[in-house]
Design a protein around this motif. Structure first.
Motif, PDB file in Angstrom:
ATOM      1  N   PRO A 133       0.812  -1.219   0.000  1.00 38.91           N
ATOM      2  CA  PRO A 133       0.000   0.000   0.000  1.00 38.91           C
ATOM      3  C   PRO A 133       0.842   1.264   0.000  1.00 38.91           C
ATOM      4  N   SER A 134       0.327   2.282  -0.662  1.00 41.52           N
ATOM      5  CA  SER A 134       0.868   3.626  -0.524  1.00 41.52           C
ATOM      6  C   SER A 134       0.047   4.339   0.547  1.00 41.52           C
ATOM      7  N   ARG A 135       0.551   5.423   1.073  1.00 45.99           N
ATOM      8  CA  ARG A 135      -0.203   6.139   2.106  1.00 45.99           C
ATOM      9  C   ARG A 135      -1.194   7.080   1.422  1.00 45.99           C
ATOM     10  N   GLU A 136      -2.190   6.480   0.809  1.00 42.24           N
ATOM     11  CA  GLU A 136      -3.234   7.236   0.126  1.00 42.24           C
ATOM     12  C   GLU A 136      -4.577   6.662   0.555  1.00 42.24           C
ATOM     13  N   TYR A 137      -5.395   7.499   1.177  1.00 47.73           N
ATOM     14  CA  TYR A 137      -6.672   7.010   1.681  1.00 47.73           C
ATOM     15  C   TYR A 137      -7.607   6.622   0.540  1.00 47.73           C
ATOM     16  N   PHE A 138      -8.300   5.506   0.733  1.00 52.91           N
ATOM     17  CA  PHE A 138      -9.333   5.051  -0.191  1.00 52.91           C
ATOM     18  C   PHE A 138     -10.544   5.980  -0.128  1.00 52.91           C
ATOM     19  N   GLN A 139     -10.828   6.498   1.073  1.00 52.26           N
ATOM     20  CA  GLN A 139     -11.878   7.473   1.310  1.00 52.26           C
ATOM     21  C   GLN A 139     -11.413   8.331   2.477  1.00 52.26           C
ATOM     22  N   PRO A 140     -12.039   9.493   2.705  1.00 48.37           N
ATOM     23  CA  PRO A 140     -11.565  10.363   3.791  1.00 48.37           C
ATOM     24  C   PRO A 140     -11.464   9.622   5.122  1.00 48.37           C
ATOM     25  N   ALA A 141     -10.447   9.938   5.890  1.00 47.31           N
ATOM     26  CA  ALA A 141     -10.217   9.225   7.152  1.00 47.31           C
ATOM     27  C   ALA A 141      -9.511  10.119   8.154  1.00 47.31           C
ATOM     28  N   VAL A 142      -9.717   9.801   9.430  1.00 51.11           N
ATOM     29  CA  VAL A 142      -8.996  10.403  10.548  1.00 51.11           C
ATOM     30  C   VAL A 142      -8.445   9.263  11.382  1.00 51.11           C
ATOM     31  N   GLN A 143      -7.143   9.261  11.626  1.00 54.51           N
ATOM     32  CA  GLN A 143      -6.535   8.219  12.455  1.00 54.51           C
ATOM     33  C   GLN A 143      -6.063   8.811  13.778  1.00 54.51           C
ATOM     34  N   ILE A 144      -6.469   8.168  14.857  1.00 51.57           N
ATOM     35  CA  ILE A 144      -6.084   8.584  16.206  1.00 51.57           C
ATOM     36  C   ILE A 144      -5.264   7.465  16.823  1.00 51.57           C
ATOM     37  N   GLY A 145      -4.038   7.786  17.226  1.00 53.38           N
ATOM     38  CA  GLY A 145      -3.174   6.804  17.861  1.00 53.38           C
ATOM     39  C   GLY A 145      -3.094   7.040  19.352  1.00 53.38           C
ATOM     40  N   LEU A 146      -3.040   5.958  20.111  1.00 52.92           N
ATOM     41  CA  LEU A 146      -2.914   6.063  21.565  1.00 52.92           C
ATOM     42  C   LEU A 146      -1.440   6.004  21.943  1.00 52.92           C
ATOM     43  N   ASP A 147      -0.953   7.114  22.470  1.00 53.08           N
ATOM     44  CA  ASP A 147       0.453   7.269  22.838  1.00 53.08           C
ATOM     45  C   ASP A 147       0.647   6.730  24.252  1.00 53.08           C
ATOM     46  N   VAL A 148       1.486   5.711  24.385  1.00 47.52           N
ATOM     47  CA  VAL A 148       1.591   4.994  25.653  1.00 47.52           C
ATOM     48  C   VAL A 148       2.918   5.272  26.349  1.00 47.52           C
ATOM     49  N   ASP A 149       2.925   5.089  27.662  1.00 44.72           N
ATOM     50  CA  ASP A 149       4.155   4.999  28.444  1.00 44.72           C
ATOM     51  C   ASP A 149       4.604   3.539  28.359  1.00 44.72           C
ATOM     52  N   ARG A 150       5.724   3.292  27.713  1.00 46.08           N
ATOM     53  CA  ARG A 150       6.109   1.912  27.408  1.00 46.08           C
ATOM     54  C   ARG A 150       6.368   1.080  28.659  1.00 46.08           C
ATOM     55  N   ASP A 151       6.951   1.676  29.675  1.00 42.59           N
ATOM     56  CA  ASP A 151       7.204   0.916  30.902  1.00 42.59           C
ATOM     57  C   ASP A 151       5.894   0.534  31.584  1.00 42.59           C
ATOM     58  N   VAL A 152       4.963   1.489  31.624  1.00 47.02           N
ATOM     59  CA  VAL A 152       3.653   1.192  32.222  1.00 47.02           C
ATOM     60  C   VAL A 152       2.934   0.131  31.393  1.00 47.02           C
ATOM     61  N   LEU A 153       3.022   0.234  30.055  1.00 42.92           N
ATOM     62  CA  LEU A 153       2.365  -0.736  29.193  1.00 42.92           C
ATOM     63  C   LEU A 153       2.929  -2.142  29.416  1.00 42.92           C
ATOM     64  N   LYS A 154       4.251  -2.250  29.589  1.00 41.55           N
ATOM     65  CA  LYS A 154       4.865  -3.563  29.824  1.00 41.55           C
ATOM     66  C   LYS A 154       4.249  -4.238  31.031  1.00 41.55           C
ATOM     67  N   GLU A 155       4.088  -3.484  32.133  1.00 42.09           N
ATOM     68  CA  GLU A 155       3.499  -4.068  33.338  1.00 42.09           C
ATOM     69  C   GLU A 155       2.020  -4.361  33.139  1.00 42.09           C
TER      70      GLU A 155
ATOM     71  N   ASP B  79      -8.965  13.772  29.479  1.00 48.69           N
ATOM     72  CA  ASP B  79      -9.831  14.363  28.453  1.00 48.69           C
ATOM     73  C   ASP B  79      -9.665  13.661  27.103  1.00 48.69           C
ATOM     74  N   LEU B  80      -9.177  12.415  27.131  1.00 48.16           N
ATOM     75  CA  LEU B  80      -8.883  11.699  25.891  1.00 48.16           C
ATOM     76  C   LEU B  80     -10.097  11.626  24.974  1.00 48.16           C
ATOM     77  N   ALA B  81     -11.239  11.205  25.496  1.00 53.00           N
ATOM     78  CA  ALA B  81     -12.420  11.019  24.649  1.00 53.00           C
ATOM     79  C   ALA B  81     -12.858  12.338  24.026  1.00 53.00           C
ATOM     80  N   ALA B  82     -12.841  13.413  24.811  1.00 54.36           N
ATOM     81  CA  ALA B  82     -13.264  14.713  24.288  1.00 54.36           C
ATOM     82  C   ALA B  82     -12.305  15.216  23.212  1.00 54.36           C
ATOM     83  N   LYS B  83     -10.998  15.050  23.445  1.00 54.18           N
ATOM     84  CA  LYS B  83     -10.011  15.495  22.457  1.00 54.18           C
ATOM     85  C   LYS B  83     -10.122  14.671  21.175  1.00 54.18           C
ATOM     86  N   ALA B  84     -10.345  13.371  21.320  1.00 48.50           N
ATOM     87  CA  ALA B  84     -10.482  12.521  20.142  1.00 48.50           C
ATOM     88  C   ALA B  84     -11.738  12.889  19.362  1.00 48.50           C
TER      89      ALA B  84
END
Length: 308
Positions: free
Chosen positions: A188-210, A298-303
């Motif tokens: 794939p190329s980075r070209e949307y098939f149709q309009p899109a919004v992508q939201i990524g969840l930015d994690v604390d890796r050490d906390v995620l490991k536990e 405020d994650l849900a509101a910001k998203a």
């Protein structure tokens, strides 16, 4: 005609919303929050959650956790069936179109990177030829992967450098014989098939490991071994996709007497952490994703604000 790589809507069509990130980061919960806020429905993009009965080991969202939000593409396969990215693309796009046609918002949620790309991006899938594949599999059984990889190096060096396992090498050679095009040309190329919004969840890796370790231990406490035993009786090992799932592969060893529960749990924790790192690498490479803190109150509101 493909949509542009931008995220704005076209002709009044709302953008598809995609919630992405590593396993254990809270994608399912945020997707439900957004659905409730934006009058939406969730489309699953976690390949292992396609399977009926694979509930505990995939942390599949429960009916109670869905809070009345319709979810699509959960429990669509038996464990002895093979998950297909091309089949998922067809199903996901049909579900998204149906949701939009009913005036609601489609929210894609999952950490299977290629499946997310298949739903969102311009991505063409070459066909298959069982005779070609069977011949290549016989060659692999007779002489090993080495000669096949050498042949792939001659016709598709990009794929040869990227692929390491026999199944994918055979697929790349099958595609070349079938189409005359290198398998890498279908990426794939980075070209949307149709309009899109992508939201990524930015994690604390050490906390995620536990968190991932704690989650595996909860799965064990909630009956993961019994679930694997039940699915084994239903044909889990006959599948090509499901028996490789995190937790299931490790706990099949317990049934075979090759490991005890503690060893299987530890192997699952290690494999899950490695998978989460690969997911982060995959999604971080996509500059179109907007990253939000997974623990932001405020994650849900910001998203939701990003999606309006």
């Amino acid at each position: 005609m493909a949509a542009s790589s931008g995220s704005g809507s076209a002709g009044g069509q709302p953008p598809v919303i995609a919630v992405v990130g590593p396993t254990g980061s809270g994608k399912s919960d945020l997707a439900v929050d957004l659905a409730l806020e934006l009058d939406g429905e969730v489309v699953n993009a976690d390949a292992m959650q396609f399977y009926r009965g694979m509930d505990i080991g995939t942390a599949k969202i429960t009916e109670a956790e869905r809070r009345g939000v319709p979810h699509h593409l959960l429990d669509i396969l038996d464990v002895n069936e093979e998950a297909s990215v091309s089949d998922f693309q067809r199903r996901a796009r049909a579900a998204i179109a149906d949701i939009h046609r009913r005036g609601r918002r489609a929210i894609l949620a999952g950490g299977s990177g290629l499946y997310v790309r298949a739903a969102l991006d311009v991505l063409e899938f070459p066909g298959t030829d069982p005779e070609i594949r069977a011949r290549l599999e016989r060659e692999n059984d007779a002489a090993g992967t080495g000669p096949l990889l050498e042949r792939l190096q001659d016709v598709d060096p990009v794929s040869a450098a990227r692929l390491g396992d026999a199944r994918r090498i055979i697929r790349a050679l099958e595609v070349f014989e079938l189409t005359g095009r290198p398998f890498s040309s279908f990426m794939p190329s980075r070209e949307y098939f149709q309009p899109a919004v992508q939201i990524g969840l930015d994690v604390d890796r050490d906390v995620l490991k536990e968190r991932l370790a704690d989650r595996v231990h909860r799965m064990v406490d909630h009956g993961l071994l019994a679930e694997v035993e039940r699915l084994d009786a239903a044909g889990l090992r006959r599948g090509r996709t499901a028996p490789r799932a995190l937790g299931y592969a490790q706990f099949l060893k317990v049934l075979d007497g090759e490991a005890d529960v503690a060893q299987a749990a530890e192997e699952t924790i290690v494999a899950t952490r490695q998978f989460a790192r690969r997911q982060l690498t995959w999604f971080r490479a996509d500059p179109r994703i907007t990253w939000l803190g997974w623990r932001d109150p405020d994650l849900a509101a910001k998203a939701a604000a990003l999606c309006r």
